[in-house]
Design a protein around this motif. Sequence first.
Motif, PDB file in Angstrom:
ATOM      1  N   MET A   1       2.978 -12.529  -5.590  1.00  0.00           N
ATOM      2  CA  MET A   1       2.823 -11.877  -6.872  1.00  0.00           C
ATOM      3  C   MET A   1       4.087 -12.088  -7.696  1.00  0.00           C
ATOM      4  SD  MET A   1       2.396  -7.851  -7.688  1.00  0.00           S
ATOM      5  CE  MET A   1       4.111  -7.540  -7.364  1.00  0.00           C
ATOM      6  N   ALA A   2       3.923 -12.601  -8.886  1.00  0.00           N
ATOM      7  CA  ALA A   2       5.052 -12.826  -9.772  1.00  0.00           C
ATOM      8  C   ALA A   2       5.166 -11.664 -10.753  1.00  0.00           C
ATOM      9  CB  ALA A   2       4.860 -14.126 -10.532  1.00  0.00           C
ATOM     10  N   GLY A   3       6.381 -11.357 -11.152  1.00  0.00           N
ATOM     11  CA  GLY A   3       6.571 -10.288 -12.130  1.00  0.00           C
ATOM     12  C   GLY A   3       6.752  -8.929 -11.489  1.00  0.00           C
ATOM     13  N   ARG A   4       6.675  -7.950 -12.339  1.00  0.00           N
ATOM     14  CA  ARG A   4       6.894  -6.564 -11.918  1.00  0.00           C
ATOM     15  C   ARG A   4       5.675  -6.033 -11.165  1.00  0.00           C
ATOM     16  NH1 ARG A   4       7.750  -1.471 -15.948  1.00  0.00           N
ATOM     17  NH2 ARG A   4       8.115   0.025 -14.296  1.00  0.00           N
ATOM     18  N   PRO A   5       5.895  -5.304 -10.067  1.00  0.00           N
ATOM     19  CA  PRO A   5       4.748  -4.732  -9.334  1.00  0.00           C
ATOM     20  C   PRO A   5       4.050  -3.650 -10.152  1.00  0.00           C
ATOM     21  CG  PRO A   5       6.816  -3.952  -8.402  1.00  0.00           C
ATOM     22  CD  PRO A   5       7.170  -4.984  -9.431  1.00  0.00           C
ATOM     23  N   SER A  20       3.835   0.326 -13.767  1.00  0.00           N
ATOM     24  CA  SER A  20       3.812  -0.507 -14.967  1.00  0.00           C
ATOM     25  C   SER A  20       2.568  -0.159 -15.769  1.00  0.00           C
ATOM     26  CB  SER A  20       3.780  -1.989 -14.585  1.00  0.00           C
ATOM     27  OG  SER A  20       2.537  -2.325 -13.999  1.00  0.00           O
ATOM     28  N   TRP A  21       2.484  -0.706 -16.972  1.00  0.00           N
ATOM     29  CA  TRP A  21       1.325  -0.395 -17.801  1.00  0.00           C
ATOM     30  C   TRP A  21       0.038  -0.901 -17.152  1.00  0.00           C
ATOM     31  CZ3 TRP A  21      -2.029  -3.936 -19.741  1.00  0.00           C
ATOM     32  CH2 TRP A  21      -1.616  -5.259 -19.819  1.00  0.00           C
ATOM     33  N   GLN A  22       0.125  -2.020 -16.391  1.00  0.00           N
ATOM     34  CA  GLN A  22      -1.065  -2.534 -15.724  1.00  0.00           C
ATOM     35  C   GLN A  22      -1.563  -1.560 -14.667  1.00  0.00           C
ATOM     36  OE1 GLN A  22       1.813  -4.302 -16.107  1.00  0.00           O
ATOM     37  NE2 GLN A  22       1.375  -6.433 -16.629  1.00  0.00           N
ATOM     38  N   GLY A  23      -0.649  -0.965 -13.919  1.00  0.00           N
ATOM     39  CA  GLY A  23      -1.028   0.026 -12.917  1.00  0.00           C
ATOM     40  C   GLY A  23      -1.644   1.261 -13.539  1.00  0.00           C
ATOM     41  N   TRP A  24      -1.058   1.703 -14.650  1.00  0.00           N
ATOM     42  CA  TRP A  24      -1.618   2.864 -15.341  1.00  0.00           C
ATOM     43  C   TRP A  24      -2.982   2.534 -15.939  1.00  0.00           C
ATOM     44  CZ3 TRP A  24      -0.276   7.539 -14.396  1.00  0.00           C
ATOM     45  CH2 TRP A  24       1.022   7.828 -13.979  1.00  0.00           C
ATOM     46  N   ALA A  25      -3.150   1.325 -16.478  1.00  0.00           N
ATOM     47  CA  ALA A  25      -4.444   0.925 -17.041  1.00  0.00           C
ATOM     48  C   ALA A  25      -5.511   0.850 -15.950  1.00  0.00           C
ATOM     49  CB  ALA A  25      -4.315  -0.417 -17.756  1.00  0.00           C
ATOM     50  N   LEU A  26      -5.149   0.308 -14.791  1.00  0.00           N
ATOM     51  CA  LEU A  26      -6.094   0.233 -13.680  1.00  0.00           C
ATOM     52  C   LEU A  26      -6.489   1.636 -13.209  1.00  0.00           C
ATOM     53  CD1 LEU A  26      -7.567  -1.700 -11.702  1.00  0.00           C
ATOM     54  CD2 LEU A  26      -5.601  -1.420 -10.186  1.00  0.00           C
ATOM     55  N   ALA A  63      -6.795  -3.468  -5.092  1.00  0.00           N
ATOM     56  CA  ALA A  63      -5.965  -3.922  -6.205  1.00  0.00           C
ATOM     57  C   ALA A  63      -4.580  -3.287  -6.148  1.00  0.00           C
ATOM     58  CB  ALA A  63      -6.641  -3.602  -7.541  1.00  0.00           C
ATOM     59  N   ALA A  64      -4.515  -2.004  -5.824  1.00  0.00           N
ATOM     60  CA  ALA A  64      -3.228  -1.323  -5.721  1.00  0.00           C
ATOM     61  C   ALA A  64      -2.400  -1.905  -4.580  1.00  0.00           C
ATOM     62  CB  ALA A  64      -3.436   0.179  -5.518  1.00  0.00           C
ATOM     63  N   LEU A  65      -3.033  -2.161  -3.457  1.00  0.00           N
ATOM     64  CA  LEU A  65      -2.290  -2.723  -2.321  1.00  0.00           C
ATOM     65  C   LEU A  65      -1.819  -4.140  -2.587  1.00  0.00           C
ATOM     66  CD1 LEU A  65      -4.433  -1.404   0.669  1.00  0.00           C
ATOM     67  CD2 LEU A  65      -2.158  -0.630  -0.025  1.00  0.00           C
ATOM     68  N   LEU A  66      -2.629  -4.923  -3.276  1.00  0.00           N
ATOM     69  CA  LEU A  66      -2.262  -6.317  -3.559  1.00  0.00           C
ATOM     70  C   LEU A  66      -1.195  -6.451  -4.631  1.00  0.00           C
ATOM     71  CD1 LEU A  66      -5.771  -8.008  -3.392  1.00  0.00           C
ATOM     72  CD2 LEU A  66      -3.913  -8.210  -1.730  1.00  0.00           C
ATOM     73  N   THR A  67      -1.002  -5.426  -5.446  1.00  0.00           N
ATOM     74  CA  THR A  67      -0.025  -5.499  -6.538  1.00  0.00           C
ATOM     75  C   THR A  67       1.127  -4.531  -6.325  1.00  0.00           C
ATOM     76  OG1 THR A  67      -1.285  -3.904  -7.849  1.00  0.00           O
ATOM     77  CG2 THR A  67      -1.759  -6.232  -8.209  1.00  0.00           C
ATOM     78  N   ARG A  68       1.331  -4.069  -5.103  1.00  0.00           N
ATOM     79  CA  ARG A  68       2.403  -3.115  -4.843  1.00  0.00           C
ATOM     80  C   ARG A  68       3.729  -3.826  -4.610  1.00  0.00           C
ATOM     81  NH1 ARG A  68      -0.078  -3.085   0.455  1.00  0.00           N
ATOM     82  NH2 ARG A  68       1.468  -3.646   2.012  1.00  0.00           N
ATOM     83  N   GLY A  69       4.776  -3.105  -4.853  1.00  0.00           N
ATOM     84  CA  GLY A  69       6.118  -3.587  -4.603  1.00  0.00           C
ATOM     85  C   GLY A  69       6.780  -2.708  -3.567  1.00  0.00           C
TER      86      GLY A  69
END
Length: 71
Positions: A1-5, A20-26, A63-69
């Motif tokens: 995953m590139a970028g901010r988690p 991040s805003w993506q996490g809040w949007a999801l 999705a949360a697990l795949l984009t976690r940091g």
Amino acid sequence: MAGRPWFLPRRHGWGLTPSSWQGWALTLGYIVAALVLGLTIAESQPWIFRTLFVSATVAFILAALLTRGTR
């Protein structure tokens, strides 16, 4: 995953929190989808509601697990 988690582990307890805003949007999208399903088909078609609700929940968790940091 590139970028901010999108999600980070919580400081206390279990789980992840949007970072991040993506996490809040999801998260918001999941809540809206659950509310719409509950208000539209929960009483008239309970099996379809349960199937869609469980599917949305599994998709949200994956999705949360795949984009976690890490902290």
